[in-house]
Design a protein around this motif. Structure first.
Motif, PDB file in Angstrom:
ATOM      1  N   UNK A  98       0.840  -1.207   0.000  1.00 48.38           N
ATOM      2  CA  UNK A  98       0.000   0.000   0.000  1.00 48.38           C
ATOM      3  C   UNK A  98       0.871   1.252   0.000  1.00 48.38           C
ATOM      4  N   UNK A  99       1.940   1.221   0.790  1.00 47.58           N
ATOM      5  CA  UNK A  99       2.820   2.380   0.914  1.00 47.58           C
ATOM      6  C   UNK A  99       3.611   2.626  -0.365  1.00 47.58           C
ATOM      7  N   UNK A 100       3.886   1.582  -1.115  1.00 48.64           N
ATOM      8  CA  UNK A 100       4.582   1.723  -2.394  1.00 48.64           C
ATOM      9  C   UNK A 100       3.760   2.557  -3.381  1.00 48.64           C
ATOM     10  N   UNK A 101       2.439   2.462  -3.293  1.00 45.46           N
ATOM     11  CA  UNK A 101       1.563   3.063  -4.303  1.00 45.46           C
ATOM     12  C   UNK A 101       0.783   4.282  -3.809  1.00 45.46           C
ATOM     13  N   UNK A 155       5.864  -7.597  -3.347  1.00 46.78           N
ATOM     14  CA  UNK A 155       5.010  -7.812  -2.177  1.00 46.78           C
ATOM     15  C   UNK A 155       3.739  -8.593  -2.513  1.00 46.78           C
ATOM     16  N   UNK A 156       3.193  -8.385  -3.712  1.00 43.28           N
ATOM     17  CA  UNK A 156       1.990  -9.127  -4.094  1.00 43.28           C
ATOM     18  C   UNK A 156       2.282 -10.622  -4.239  1.00 43.28           C
ATOM     19  N   UNK A 208      -7.938  -3.890  -3.877  1.00 42.63           N
ATOM     20  CA  UNK A 208      -6.899  -4.731  -3.269  1.00 42.63           C
ATOM     21  C   UNK A 208      -5.676  -3.947  -2.808  1.00 42.63           C
ATOM     22  N   UNK A 209      -5.545  -2.695  -3.266  1.00 42.32           N
ATOM     23  CA  UNK A 209      -4.404  -1.893  -2.801  1.00 42.32           C
ATOM     24  C   UNK A 209      -4.730  -1.176  -1.496  1.00 42.32           C
ATOM     25  N   UNK A 210      -6.009  -0.846  -1.291  1.00 43.13           N
ATOM     26  CA  UNK A 210      -6.405  -0.129  -0.085  1.00 43.13           C
ATOM     27  C   UNK A 210      -7.347  -0.935   0.813  1.00 43.13           C
TER      28      UNK A 210
END
Length: 313
Positions: free
Chosen positions: A77-80, A110-111, A279-281
């Protein structure tokens, strides 16, 4: 960047991330939504990591994997998200070439790691329920560390392959990525190279990642269900299933949202962006809630922390 056919990826210094298309007056609302949910992602996962690290009762393989899952959720999440939030309020909406490479590499890392960690968690539940007498041997600390290290290694190798083929393409057509982060599919669309090899590598990686992890999860739960149904007491069956329900919830949430993204028709990029937000948040936000609300040990540890804070006040 010029638009001549001779331009290639070495001459690209940055990309433009289109982001989620909304009316200008809704940019502040979108930023606020991202900020609130990302804040909950940070709070939930940091609390989960803190509780697992500080409570001796949670020093077990299951919580070791859960702590790593929280680290992974927090990381991708922090990457994006921070860059996406900055671009919502920015006019330029750019990301450097190096930044785009780094973002795609870490996101893929990470995914993929999460997929293998979830498979390791399914194997952990299989051993705990189907072979409880061998649990301490088969899920020793060293084996757990090896499983997590192997998960990161698989993520590392797949990410290296992914960015190698993605950024070896030429980008003479455009530098505008129709997404709110650097992902391989929208990057392919702005390339003027033949993307056949890229698509084959991406497909092969997906098969090599999804197939074994899904097989481990499905086979583990087939054995788990078979074993639990043989337990004579209703209470015993309920207790056994309760230890797996949280993990099944997280697996369903991750694979469900990821499948939604990649099964969404490519001619509807805005719907794919909305699915990506899920899925990112939403997935990293909901995972700690799923484990804390459905897990007695975590709830007891949280009550202990809150009680200590109350006494200190």
């Amino acid at each position: 960047m010029g638009d001549e056919g001779g331009d290639n990826h070495s001459e690209v210094t940055d990309f433009i991330l289109v982001g989620i298309r909304v009316r200008p007056e809704l940019h502040s609302l979108l930023f606020l939504l991202f900020l609130i949910i990302y804040g909950m992602v940070l709070l939930g996962n940091l609390c989960m990591i803190g509780i697992i690290v500080t409570d001796p009762r949670l020093n077990t393989p299951m919580y070791f994997f859960l702590g790593n899952l929280s680290v992974i959720d927090l990381s991708y999440s922090t990457v994006i998200v921070p860059k996406a939030m900055a671009n919502i309020l920015s006019q330029k909406k750019t990301i450097s070439f190096a930044g785009c490479v780094t973002q795609l590499f870490l996101y893929a890392l990470f995914m993929v790691t999460e997929a293998f960690v979830l498979a390791a968690m399914a194997y952990d539940r299989f051993i705990a329920i189907c072979n409880p007498l061998l649990y301490s041997v088969r899920m020793s600390r060293s084996i757990c560390i090896q499983l997590v290290t192997g998960s990161y290694l698989c993520g590392w190798v797949s990410s290296i392959l992914q960015i190698s083929v993605t950024f070896s393409m030429s980008f003479c057509a455009s530098r505008v990525i129709d997404h709110f982060y650097c992902d391989s599919n929208p990057i392919e669309k702005i390339s003027c190279s033949n993307t056949f090899i890229n698509k084959m590598v991406s497909f092969s990686l997906a098969v090599l990642i999804i197939l074994p992890t899904i097989i481990v999860i499905v086979v583990s739960y087939m054995y788990i269900v078979s074993t639990v149904l043989k337990i004579p007491s209703t209470e015993g069956r309920k207790k056994a299933f309760s230890t797996c329900s949280s993990h099944l919830g997280v697996v369903s949430l991750l694979y469900g949202t990821v499948s939604f993204v990649y099964l969404t028709p490519p001619n509807n990029p805005e719907l794919r962006k909305v699915a990506s937000v899920c899925y990112i948040l939403f997935t990293p936000m909901l995972n700690p809630l799923i484990y804390s609300l459905r897990n007695k040990d975590v709830k007891d540890a949280m009550r202990k922390v809150l009680w200590k804070k109350k006494l200190s006040l």
